[in-house]
Design an enzyme around this catalytic site. Structure first.
Site, PDB file in Angstrom:
ATOM      1  N   GLU A  22       0.882  -1.181   0.000  1.00  0.00           N
ATOM      2  CA  GLU A  22       0.000   0.000   0.000  1.00  0.00           C
ATOM      3  C   GLU A  22       0.909   1.217   0.000  1.00  0.00           C
ATOM      4  OE1 GLU A  22      -3.293  -0.058  -0.182  1.00  0.00           O
ATOM      5  OE2 GLU A  22      -3.515  -2.229  -0.053  1.00  0.00           O
ATOM      6  N   CYS A  70      -1.929   9.436   2.527  1.00  0.00           N
ATOM      7  CA  CYS A  70      -1.469   8.850   1.259  1.00  0.00           C
ATOM      8  C   CYS A  70      -2.346   9.270   0.084  1.00  0.00           C
ATOM      9  CB  CYS A  70      -1.428   7.339   1.373  1.00  0.00           C
ATOM     10  SG  CYS A  70      -2.994   6.618   1.861  1.00  0.00           S
TER      11      CYS A  70
HETATM   12  P1  NAD Z   1       7.749   4.976   7.662  1.00  0.00           P
HETATM   13  O1  NAD Z   1       9.023   5.754   7.572  1.00  0.00           O
HETATM   14  O2  NAD Z   1       7.058   4.875   8.964  1.00  0.00           O
HETATM   15  O3  NAD Z   1       8.067   3.522   7.083  1.00  0.00           O
HETATM   16  C1  NAD Z   1       7.090   2.509   7.047  1.00  0.00           C
HETATM   17  C2  NAD Z   1       7.615   1.268   7.757  1.00  0.00           C
HETATM   18  O4  NAD Z   1       8.749   0.766   7.062  1.00  0.00           O
HETATM   19  C3  NAD Z   1       8.041   1.544   9.190  1.00  0.00           C
HETATM   20  O5  NAD Z   1       7.501   0.536  10.021  1.00  0.00           O
HETATM   21  C4  NAD Z   1       9.544   1.529   9.122  1.00  0.00           C
HETATM   22  O6  NAD Z   1      10.134   1.076  10.308  1.00  0.00           O
HETATM   23  C5  NAD Z   1       9.832   0.586   7.974  1.00  0.00           C
HETATM   24  N1  NAD Z   1      11.065   0.887   7.261  1.00  0.00           N
HETATM   25  C6  NAD Z   1      11.570   2.118   6.968  1.00  0.00           C
HETATM   26  N2  NAD Z   1      12.709   2.004   6.268  1.00  0.00           N
HETATM   27  C7  NAD Z   1      12.938   0.690   6.107  1.00  0.00           C
HETATM   28  C8  NAD Z   1      13.962  -0.086   5.467  1.00  0.00           C
HETATM   29  N3  NAD Z   1      14.992   0.504   4.861  1.00  0.00           N
HETATM   30  N4  NAD Z   1      13.864  -1.438   5.488  1.00  0.00           N
HETATM   31  C9  NAD Z   1      12.815  -2.039   6.112  1.00  0.00           C
HETATM   32  N5  NAD Z   1      11.837  -1.367   6.739  1.00  0.00           N
HETATM   33  C10 NAD Z   1      11.890  -0.028   6.743  1.00  0.00           C
HETATM   34  O7  NAD Z   1       6.656   5.527   6.666  1.00  0.00           O
HETATM   35  P2  NAD Z   1       6.830   6.237   5.249  1.00  0.00           P
HETATM   36  O8  NAD Z   1       7.365   5.284   4.254  1.00  0.00           O
HETATM   37  O9  NAD Z   1       7.450   7.573   5.425  1.00  0.00           O
HETATM   38  O10 NAD Z   1       5.271   6.470   4.968  1.00  0.00           O
HETATM   39  C11 NAD Z   1       4.830   7.445   4.103  1.00  0.00           C
HETATM   40  C12 NAD Z   1       4.549   6.829   2.730  1.00  0.00           C
HETATM   41  O11 NAD Z   1       3.565   5.830   2.886  1.00  0.00           O
HETATM   42  C13 NAD Z   1       3.978   7.825   1.748  1.00  0.00           C
HETATM   43  O12 NAD Z   1       4.512   7.560   0.478  1.00  0.00           O
HETATM   44  C14 NAD Z   1       2.489   7.518   1.758  1.00  0.00           C
HETATM   45  O13 NAD Z   1       1.824   7.863   0.584  1.00  0.00           O
HETATM   46  C15 NAD Z   1       2.505   6.034   1.969  1.00  0.00           C
HETATM   47  N6  NAD Z   1       1.262   5.602   2.593  1.00  0.00           N
HETATM   48  C16 NAD Z   1       0.446   4.791   1.884  1.00  0.00           C
HETATM   49  C17 NAD Z   1      -0.770   4.412   2.435  1.00  0.00           C
HETATM   50  C18 NAD Z   1      -1.723   3.526   1.682  1.00  0.00           C
HETATM   51  O14 NAD Z   1      -2.655   3.051   2.302  1.00  0.00           O
HETATM   52  N7  NAD Z   1      -1.543   3.304   0.397  1.00  0.00           N
HETATM   53  C19 NAD Z   1      -1.127   4.835   3.715  1.00  0.00           C
HETATM   54  C20 NAD Z   1      -0.248   5.645   4.406  1.00  0.00           C
HETATM   55  C21 NAD Z   1       0.945   6.024   3.846  1.00  0.00           C
END
Ligand code: NAD
Length: 471
Positions: free
Chosen positions: A225, A259
């Site tokens: 997602e 998102c």
């Molecule tokens: P985040 O930084 O919290 O990362 C998400 C998860 O991935 C966390 O649990 C984190 O610990 C883990 N993570 C981070 N880097 C990692 C790595 N190198 N290896 C393994 N795991 C790792 O969140 P984010 O990515 O900043 O979230 C924002 C993004 O998520 C935006 O692009 C947003 O559009 C998208 N998003 C999508 C939805 C959806 O439902 N489609 C919902 C919310 C957010």
């Protein structure tokens, strides 16, 4: 103490060395058959309902500390969202889990065919920080309903919420079947080194590639997602007061860290000025003269994201807002015009309270603009023209669409929610979450009293002719 100081403190991390044995323990529980009876699933869903009801005070407080989320937004988009999913699932569980009878073609009869939903095993749910309750516990509802054990990984960026979620899950749910691991990149990578039966990841596209690579080692299926730049198209003859309210609500809720927030607006050239004025009035109505003092406007969770967003402000001309305060995690709700086409503002997902407005000649030009870019997670169209609506629906591809609204499609559990292409793979919510965490096992049962020889060798011409007529 400022918000930034509190949220920048490192999140509690789980002991990496314990991860393999804890995942193995969940697998043992799954293999014992404990999660299969509907009574167990119902019991865990009721416990989850209780978790969000009784824990809502603590969760709302943690969301306030992490993101200064207004209580109403936190309730409706995090806690209440999970409650709605749990209630619907409890109501429909018996129906969804019933074997589904399907037709059997005449040449295979006498036989009965059915699809049986069975649990996958031990699944992993990795959540981001922007809706940290919804995005961790929402998928869990379907995982429980389908009879799985689960490992939950909340985001370290929403550190307070992560801590409360870990505590509540341990208190309310069956500890033999559910584990929460807290922490950041090293912890998530250590978890991903284990074998799961499904990985459900919500977050950004570059981490998604790492998640998918790790899952590929075990041929584990994934649901991703993700995000992207969700466009908002405004046709010429629309009520701009209503459009501005609906766009501003969808964009500036949670300070634009949604998102499916409208990322940018493509407005008919003749209405650009009117739209900007309507947005200005709306923002004053929503947040007062100084949104920095409003209780209804959230904050950016850390300095890294704040600096990234503040830098985007130079990629266009500020029409409304534009103020920033790094120590407070504040970026004013901002409208930019004349965005620079190849700047990060217009190439990367904004994920913050900055709304660029671009003027276009007509709906066809807007469609062309959208189609020259990666497929978005959501697309919004404001129009009263059925032809324009059809033109946009058939002329573009996106995870979902709202016509004359923003965000609402995510709130209807009857509509599967997910992306397409780089905005994600797989969809969930309501029944779709249950289906996603189930294996659809096809079963065909034949009686033995009647055994026509038609299929068996020797393959005579007569048998071939009869079979061709039946098939
Ligand atoms: P985040 O930084 O919290 O990362 C998400 C998860 O991935 C966390 O649990 C984190 O610990 C883990 N993570 C981070 N880097 C990692 C790595 N190198 N290896 C393994 N795991 C790792 O969140 P984010 O990515 O900043 O979230 C924002 C993004 O998520 C935006 O692009 C947003 O559009 C998208 N998003 C999508 C939805 C959806 O439902 N489609 C919902 C919310 C957010």
């Amino acid at each position: 103490m400022t918000l930034i100081e509190t949220t920048d403190k490192p999140a509690p991390a789980s002991d990496i060395s314990l991860i393999p044995e804890q995942v193995a323990a969940l697998r043992t529980s799954f293999e014992s058959g404990k999660t299969r009876p509907l009574a167990w699933r119902r019991g865990q869903l009721q416990a989850l309902d209780q978790l969000v009801s009784e824990g809502s005070g603590e969760l709302l407080e943690a969301l306030k500390q992490d993101l200064r989320k207004p209580a109403l937004e936190a309730w409706s988009a995090d806690v209440g969202f999970v409650k709605q999913e749990v209630r619907l699932t409890l109501k429909k569980l018996a129906k969804w889990t019933r074997p589904e009878r399907v037709a059997t073609p005449i040449h295979l009869r006498p036989a009965k065919s059915r699809i049986v939903r069975e649990p996958l095993g031990v699944v992993l749910i990795i959540a981001p920080w922007n809706y940290p309750v919804q995005l961790l516990l929402g998928p869990l509802v379907g995982a429980i309903a389908a009879g799985n054990c689960a490992v939950l990984k909340p985001s370290e960026v929403a550190a307070h919420t992560s801590g409360v979620l870990a505590k509540l899950v341990r208190r309310y749910l069956d500890p033999e079947c559910f584990a929460v691991f807290e922490g950041g990149v090293p912890e998530t990578q250590a978890i991903l080194a284990e074998r799961f039966d499904h990985v459900f990841y919500t977050g950004n596209g570059s981490v998604a590639r790492e998640v998918m690579t790790a899952a590929a080692r075990f041929l584990t299926p994934v649901t991703l997602e993700l995000g992207g730049k969700s466009p908002c198209i405004i046709d010429r003859d629309v009520d701009l007061e209503v459009a501005a309210r609906r766009i501003a609500w969808g964009k500036f809720m949670n300070a634009g860290q949604t998102c499916i927030a409208p990322d940018y607006v493509l407005v008919h050239r003749e209405r650009e000025n009117d739209l900007i004025e309507a947005l200005r009035r709306t923002l004053r109505e929503f947040y007062g003269e100084d949104p920095g003092r409003s209780q209804d406007f959230a904050r950016i969770p850390n300095v890294r994201h704040h600096r990234r967003l503040a830098a985007l402000l130079k990629d266009g001309d500020v029409a409304v807002g534009g103020q920033t305060d790094e120590a407070d995690g504040y970026i004013a709700p901002t409208v930019l015009r004349n965005p620079k086409p190849d700047s990060p503002l217009m190439t990367d997902e904004i994920f913050g309270p900055i709304l660029p407005v671009l003027a276009v000649d007509d709906v066809a030009a807007a469609i062309e603009y959208v189609n020259q870019r990666p497929k978005p997670l959501a697309l919004y169209l404001f129009s009263n023209d059925a032809k324009a609506e059809e033109q946009v629906l058939s002329g573009t591809s996106s995870g979902g669409v709202c016509v004359n609204s923003t965000l609402f499609h995510i709130a209807n559990p009857e509509l599967p929610f997910g992306g397409v292409g780089p905005s994600g793979m797989g969809a969930y919510h309501g029944r779709a979450t249950f289906e996603l965490f189930s294996h659809h096992k096809s079963v065909l049962t034949r009686g033995t009293r009647f055994d026509p020889k038609l299929m068996y060798p020797p393959y005579t011409k007569l048998k071939a002719a009869l079979l061709k007529r039946l098939a």
